[in-house]
Design a protein around this motif. Structure first.
Motif, PDB file in Angstrom:
ATOM      1  N   ALA A  59       1.996  -5.213  13.176  1.00 20.64           N
ATOM      2  CA  ALA A  59       3.086  -5.895  12.943  1.00 20.64           C
ATOM      3  C   ALA A  59       2.870  -5.965  11.037  1.00 20.64           C
ATOM      4  O   ALA A  59       3.933  -5.933  10.548  1.00 20.64           O
ATOM      5  CB  ALA A  59       2.312  -7.168  12.820  1.00 20.64           C
ATOM      6  N   GLU A  60       1.701  -5.658  10.526  1.00 19.28           N
ATOM      7  CA  GLU A  60       1.023  -5.095   9.096  1.00 19.28           C
ATOM      8  C   GLU A  60       1.461  -4.202   8.839  1.00 19.28           C
ATOM      9  O   GLU A  60       2.689  -4.328   7.932  1.00 19.28           O
ATOM     10  CB  GLU A  60      -0.101  -5.240   8.743  1.00 19.28           C
ATOM     11  N   LYS A  61       2.094  -3.172   9.689  1.00 20.10           N
ATOM     12  CA  LYS A  61       2.601  -1.765   9.373  1.00 20.10           C
ATOM     13  C   LYS A  61       4.056  -1.892   9.608  1.00 20.10           C
ATOM     14  O   LYS A  61       4.921  -1.737   8.526  1.00 20.10           O
ATOM     15  CB  LYS A  61       2.049  -1.070  10.169  1.00 20.10           C
ATOM     16  N   VAL A  62       4.847  -3.325  10.430  1.00 24.02           N
ATOM     17  CA  VAL A  62       6.314  -2.785  10.003  1.00 24.02           C
ATOM     18  C   VAL A  62       6.137  -4.005   9.007  1.00 24.02           C
ATOM     19  O   VAL A  62       7.681  -3.802   8.573  1.00 24.02           O
ATOM     20  CB  VAL A  62       6.867  -3.697  11.966  1.00 24.02           C
ATOM     21  N   ILE A  63       5.812  -4.529   9.219  1.00 23.57           N
ATOM     22  CA  ILE A  63       6.233  -6.222   8.110  1.00 23.57           C
ATOM     23  C   ILE A  63       5.996  -4.928   6.451  1.00 23.57           C
ATOM     24  O   ILE A  63       7.266  -5.395   5.712  1.00 23.57           O
ATOM     25  CB  ILE A  63       5.504  -7.311   8.047  1.00 23.57           C
ATOM     26  N   LYS A  64       5.119  -4.312   6.523  1.00 26.95           N
ATOM     27  CA  LYS A  64       4.683  -3.703   4.946  1.00 26.95           C
ATOM     28  C   LYS A  64       6.344  -2.468   4.991  1.00 26.95           C
ATOM     29  O   LYS A  64       6.473  -2.472   3.598  1.00 26.95           O
ATOM     30  CB  LYS A  64       3.403  -2.822   4.933  1.00 26.95           C
ATOM     31  N   GLU A  65       6.050  -1.996   6.198  1.00 27.76           N
ATOM     32  CA  GLU A  65       7.737  -0.995   5.746  1.00 27.76           C
ATOM     33  C   GLU A  65       8.933  -2.372   5.918  1.00 27.76           C
ATOM     34  O   GLU A  65       9.698  -1.478   4.708  1.00 27.76           O
ATOM     35  CB  GLU A  65       7.764  -0.225   7.025  1.00 27.76           C
ATOM     36  N   GLU A  66       9.141  -3.093   6.781  1.00 28.58           N
ATOM     37  CA  GLU A  66      10.621  -3.822   6.322  1.00 28.58           C
ATOM     38  C   GLU A  66      10.494  -4.496   4.797  1.00 28.58           C
ATOM     39  O   GLU A  66      11.471  -4.380   4.285  1.00 28.58           O
ATOM     40  CB  GLU A  66      10.194  -4.690   6.900  1.00 28.58           C
ATOM     41  N   LEU A  67       9.188  -4.918   4.044  1.00 26.35           N
ATOM     42  CA  LEU A  67       9.551  -5.633   2.971  1.00 26.35           C
ATOM     43  C   LEU A  67       8.963  -4.218   1.617  1.00 26.35           C
ATOM     44  O   LEU A  67       8.721  -4.495   0.628  1.00 26.35           O
ATOM     45  CB  LEU A  67       8.341  -6.520   2.752  1.00 26.35           C
ATOM     46  N   SER A  68       8.969  -3.308   2.169  1.00 24.09           N
ATOM     47  CA  SER A  68       8.674  -1.933   1.233  1.00 24.09           C
ATOM     48  C   SER A  68       9.649  -2.290  -0.135  1.00 24.09           C
ATOM     49  O   SER A  68       9.279  -1.829  -0.990  1.00 24.09           O
ATOM     50  CB  SER A  68       8.290  -0.900   1.606  1.00 24.09           C
ATOM     51  N   SER A  69      11.010  -2.423   0.070  1.00 25.44           N
ATOM     52  CA  SER A  69      11.915  -2.793  -0.746  1.00 25.44           C
ATOM     53  C   SER A  69      12.374  -3.766  -0.731  1.00 25.44           C
ATOM     54  O   SER A  69      12.814  -4.583  -0.107  1.00 25.44           O
ATOM     55  CB  SER A  69      12.966  -1.451  -0.431  1.00 25.44           C
ATOM     56  N   LYS A  70      13.061  -4.042  -2.069  1.00 27.46           N
ATOM     57  CA  LYS A  70      13.747  -5.564  -2.118  1.00 27.46           C
ATOM     58  C   LYS A  70      14.988  -5.615  -1.855  1.00 27.46           C
ATOM     59  O   LYS A  70      14.807  -6.457  -0.453  1.00 27.46           O
ATOM     60  CB  LYS A  70      14.163  -5.248  -4.356  1.00 27.46           C
ATOM     61  N   ASP A  71      15.579  -4.675  -1.286  1.00 22.46           N
ATOM     62  CA  ASP A  71      16.765  -4.507  -0.858  1.00 22.46           C
ATOM     63  C   ASP A  71      15.869  -5.106   0.956  1.00 22.46           C
ATOM     64  O   ASP A  71      17.186  -6.152   1.578  1.00 22.46           O
ATOM     65  CB  ASP A  71      17.484  -3.138  -0.447  1.00 22.46           C
ATOM     66  N   LYS A  72      15.791  -4.661   1.071  1.00 21.43           N
ATOM     67  CA  LYS A  72      14.900  -4.881   3.084  1.00 21.43           C
ATOM     68  C   LYS A  72      14.582  -6.539   2.877  1.00 21.43           C
ATOM     69  O   LYS A  72      14.771  -6.487   3.789  1.00 21.43           O
ATOM     70  CB  LYS A  72      13.614  -3.615   2.808  1.00 21.43           C
ATOM     71  N   GLN A  73      13.446  -7.141   2.078  1.00 22.65           N
ATOM     72  CA  GLN A  73      13.435  -8.033   1.607  1.00 22.65           C
ATOM     73  C   GLN A  73      14.143  -9.337   2.113  1.00 22.65           C
ATOM     74  O   GLN A  73      14.177 -10.412   2.589  1.00 22.65           O
ATOM     75  CB  GLN A  73      12.429  -8.119   0.394  1.00 22.65           C
ATOM     76  N   LEU A  74      15.140  -9.276   0.873  1.00 24.00           N
ATOM     77  CA  LEU A  74      16.329 -10.114   0.890  1.00 24.00           C
ATOM     78  C   LEU A  74      17.150  -9.535   1.936  1.00 24.00           C
ATOM     79  O   LEU A  74      16.884 -11.254   2.304  1.00 24.00           O
ATOM     80  CB  LEU A  74      17.654  -9.517   0.110  1.00 24.00           C
ATOM     81  N   LYS A  75      16.946  -8.870   2.907  1.00 23.39           N
ATOM     82  CA  LYS A  75      17.569  -8.569   4.060  1.00 23.39           C
ATOM     83  C   LYS A  75      17.056  -9.648   5.394  1.00 23.39           C
ATOM     84  O   LYS A  75      17.603  -9.734   6.221  1.00 23.39           O
ATOM     85  CB  LYS A  75      17.825  -6.855   4.394  1.00 23.39           C
ATOM     86  N   LEU A  76      15.619  -9.167   5.047  1.00 22.79           N
ATOM     87  CA  LEU A  76      14.962 -10.013   6.383  1.00 22.79           C
ATOM     88  C   LEU A  76      14.817 -11.160   5.849  1.00 22.79           C
ATOM     89  O   LEU A  76      14.715 -12.382   7.577  1.00 22.79           O
ATOM     90  CB  LEU A  76      13.480  -8.761   6.204  1.00 22.79           C
ATOM     91  N   VAL A  77      15.115 -12.158   5.009  1.00 21.86           N
ATOM     92  CA  VAL A  77      15.298 -13.744   4.331  1.00 21.86           C
ATOM     93  C   VAL A  77      16.242 -13.846   4.557  1.00 21.86           C
ATOM     94  O   VAL A  77      16.767 -15.096   5.391  1.00 21.86           O
ATOM     95  CB  VAL A  77      14.489 -13.541   2.809  1.00 21.86           C
TER      96      VAL A  77
END
Length: 165
Positions: free
Chosen positions: A137-155
């Motif tokens: 989960a940590e690796k998946v979240i790190k990868e998903e939250l690695s960029s700003k665009d991905k963080q916004l998309k997740l939110v």
């Protein structure tokens, strides 16, 4: 008959007196000792016969006693053998029961040990699964939250899920 002619009354009387004296002397001195000797011999023979009869009876009694003692000894031997067999069978039975009890205890202990090991292994597996899940989960979240665009998309996805529910 010459005998009647040669008969002399004096000679006859003399021979009769000698015969009577001889009979008296024999009765007085010889007859009693002879009769006493015969009676003693008869008594000795009778005593020997009685002693032989008593010895025979005693031998029969001894033989009967020996037979009785032999039968008692045989009965006692049989009794002892029977008792020994019973003791042996009881000892074997007790040993089997004790072995069964010990075997059951060992099986129960082995089952308890297996159950304990199983629980420990399950706990270990759960712990490892949890650790791996957290790591993944940590690796998946790190990868998903690695960029700003991905963080916004997740939110935005999370907010969209909340509104839908």
């Amino acid at each position: 008959m010459d005998l009647l002619n040669d008969f002399s009354p004096g000679l006859f009387v003399m021979q009769a007196i000698i015969l009577l004296v001889l009979i008296f002397l024999l009765a007085k001195f010889a007859w009693k000792p002879i009769m006493q000797s015969l009676n003693e011999r008869e008594k000795g023979i009778q005593d020997a016969l009685d002693a032989a009869e008593n010895a025979r009876k005693e031998m029969q009694n001894l033989q009967a006693d020996n037979d009785r003692l032999l039968q008692e000894a045989r009965a006692e031997r049989e009794s002892m053998l029977k008792e020994a067999r019973e003791i042996k069978e009881k000892m074997i039975s007790d040993a089997k029961e004790q072995a069964q009890v010990e075997g059951d205890k060992m099986i129960a202990q082995a089952q308890a040990a297996i159950e304990s090991e199983k629980k420990a292994a399950m706990a270990e597996i759960k712990s490892q699964v949890a650790t791996l899940s957290v790591d993944i989960a940590e690796k998946v979240i790190k990868e998903e939250l690695s960029s700003k665009d991905k963080q916004l998309k997740l939110v935005e996805n999370m907010l969209g899920d909340i509104k839908l529910n």
